[in-house]
Write an enzyme that holds these catalytic residues in place. Structure first.
Site, short mmCIF file in Angstrom:
data_model
loop_
_atom_site.label_atom_id
_atom_site.label_comp_id
_atom_site.label_asym_id
_atom_site.label_seq_id
_atom_site.Cartn_x
_atom_site.Cartn_y
_atom_site.Cartn_z
CB VAL A 136 -15.70 -3.78 2.99
CG1 VAL A 136 -14.49 -2.90 3.16
CG2 VAL A 136 -15.28 -5.19 2.58
CG HIS A 170 11.76 18.44 -12.16
ND1 HIS A 170 12.50 19.50 -12.62
CD2 HIS A 170 11.25 18.80 -10.95
CE1 HIS A 170 12.44 20.47 -11.71
NE2 HIS A 170 11.69 20.07 -10.70
CG ASP A 210 -7.17 7.17 -8.99
OD1 ASP A 210 -6.84 6.24 -8.23
OD2 ASP A 210 -8.13 7.91 -8.75
CG ASN A 249 -22.46 4.14 1.39
OD1 ASN A 249 -21.48 4.42 2.08
ND2 ASN A 249 -22.79 4.86 0.33
N GLY A 263 -6.83 11.93 -8.40
CA GLY A 263 -7.81 11.01 -7.80
C GLY A 263 -9.04 10.95 -8.67
C1 LIG Z 1 -13.31 9.79 -3.69
S1 LIG Z 1 -12.42 9.00 -4.93
C2 LIG Z 1 -12.56 10.10 -6.26
C3 LIG Z 1 -13.43 9.58 -7.36
C4 LIG Z 1 -13.32 10.27 -8.69
N1 LIG Z 1 -13.15 11.69 -8.57
C5 LIG Z 1 -14.50 9.92 -9.59
O1 LIG Z 1 -15.12 10.83 -10.10
O2 LIG Z 1 -14.77 8.75 -9.81
C6 LIG Z 1 -10.74 9.23 -4.47
C7 LIG Z 1 -9.78 8.71 -5.50
O3 LIG Z 1 -8.46 8.99 -5.06
C8 LIG Z 1 -7.63 7.94 -5.48
N2 LIG Z 1 -6.40 7.91 -4.69
C9 LIG Z 1 -6.23 7.55 -3.40
N3 LIG Z 1 -4.96 7.65 -3.03
C10 LIG Z 1 -4.27 8.09 -4.13
C11 LIG Z 1 -2.90 8.42 -4.37
N4 LIG Z 1 -1.98 8.26 -3.44
N5 LIG Z 1 -2.56 8.87 -5.60
C12 LIG Z 1 -3.49 9.00 -6.58
N6 LIG Z 1 -4.81 8.73 -6.40
C13 LIG Z 1 -5.20 8.28 -5.19
C14 LIG Z 1 -8.48 6.70 -5.30
O4 LIG Z 1 -8.05 5.60 -6.04
C15 LIG Z 1 -9.87 7.22 -5.75
O5 LIG Z 1 -10.11 6.96 -7.10
#
Ligand SMILES: C[S@@+](CC[C@H](N)C(=O)[O-])C[C@H]1O[C@@H](n2cnc3c(N)ncnc32)[C@H](O)[C@@H]1O
Length: 331
Positions: free
Chosen positions: A134, A267, A230, A130, A207
């Site tokens: 960036v 699929h 992810d 934070n 994610g």
């Molecule tokens: C807020 S973070 C979640 C962190 C995770 N739950 C953890 O406990 O560390 C959101 C996650 O969504 C993933 N993400 C973003 N766009 C995505 C996509 N199109 N497909 C799969 N994952 C994605 C990011 O890489 C990131 O790791």
């Protein structure tokens, strides 16, 4: 009215006094984050925690950090005093025989949150994320979210956050570590009281970042198959958690994830070209190009890499039985 201060012609209520104090502190909000960032970069909290007496003076700290600045203890003193005023440290003043004051600083429960716990997790990576330029630069565009309907991060960096993370490995790691640390801390607390995973056979974490949620869930429920879903540049840094199930599948989360991805790909490849769902094929091949700025190549590359690993060809998808047999992870 509750009077806090009353003089001849002036009376100030507690409410007035409190709101004025709060308003005066608010413009300095960024300062606390930045001072914490500097303290973390200088390892101040860790140095105090590791000291034999669990307390250090600014002179003792200055002698342990890489500086030749003769004024370092004086500047440090101001930083430490500020952190004490914000409850991150307590200070103890002792007078020596010559009448000089010596102040030493101790950690508080608040600053201990910035030191890795027994699982190696802390709030530090989240603070560093934070306080990173960036993240901070995006904040300059918050009003544009309202005035222009734009996403502040995109305005500051010309692309969505996860696309940026795919191009900037430093930021990617900073973000993933921040998430991993928070998740480790939170999941421990959640799993103490949440029973919703009982009886579940498979959990897909969409994610899931570096896979910390799944690792926590599976360590408590070893029979669950965990699949971390992810982006490829996140998955490549995710540690592999070995999953040992008494009855079912044994293997690695990564491999099972690849099977799920390829099952889905097979699929959609078998769908008739006029089927509405065939759109998914285009999405798969074009990399889920659904919204503006969506990274194009990830899904295509992921599937291509998966197919390469298992030496698969596109025509194999047409025979469901063969496809399933070739992609299945034994367990
Ligand atoms: C807020 S973070 C979640 C962190 C995770 N739950 C953890 O406990 O560390 C959101 C996650 O969504 C993933 N993400 C973003 N766009 C995505 C996509 N199109 N497909 C799969 N994952 C994605 C990011 O890489 C990131 O790791």
């Amino acid at each position: 009215m509750d009077m806090a201060l009353s003089m001849d012609n002036i009376s100030i209520s507690n409410e007035d006094e409190n709101s004025m104090m709060k308003a005066m502190h608010l413009p300095c909000g960024l300062v606390l984050n930045m001072v914490l960032k500097a303290a973390i970069e200088l390892d101040l909290f860790e140095l105090i925690a590791k000291s034999s007496a669990q307390k250090l003076s600014s002179y003792e700290i200055a002698s342990q950090i890489p500086t030749k600045n003769p004024n370092a203890p004086l500047v440090l003193e101001r930083v430490l005093r500020f952190l004490a005023s914000q409850s991150f440290l307590t200070c103890n003043i002792i007078k020596d025989d010559d009448g000089n004051n010596h102040t030493s600083y101790k950690l508080t429960p608040l600053s201990q949150r910035f030191i890795p716990d027994k699982d190696g997790s802390s709030i530090t990576p989240f603070l560093l994320l934070n306080a990173d330029p960036v993240s901070v630069n995006s904040c300059f565009h918050l009003k544009d979210a309202i005035l222009l309907g734009e996403v502040p991060f995109n305005m500051a960096h010309g692309m969505p956050a996860f696309e940026h993370a795919g191009k900037d490995s430093r930021l990617n790691m900073l973000f993933n570590k921040a998430m991993q640390n928070l998740t480790c801390i939170e999941m421990k607390r959640i799993l103490e009281c949440y029973n919703g995973f009982q009886g579940a056979k498979e959990v897909i974490d969409v994610g899931g970042g570096l896979g910390m949620s799944l690792a926590s869930i599976i360590s408590k429920h070893p029979n669950i198959k965990g699949i971390n879903f992810d982006l490829p540049y996140v998955i490549k840094d995710a540690p592999t958690y070995e999953v040992a199930s008494e009855q079912g599948w044994r293997g690695f989360v990564e491999d099972k994830m690849r099977e799920v991805r390829l099952r889905w790909f097979g699929h959609v490849m078998r769908m008739g070209t006029d089927a509405p769902v065939r759109r998914c094929k285009r999405l798969a091949l074009d990399g889920f190009r659904r919204g503006r700025g969506r990274p194009k190549k990830y899904w295509r590359e992921m599937i291509r890499r998966d197919m390469e690993q298992l030496q698969l060809t596109g025509d194999m998808t047409l025979d469901r039985k063969i496809w399933r047999m070739r992609i299945k992870i034994e367990g």
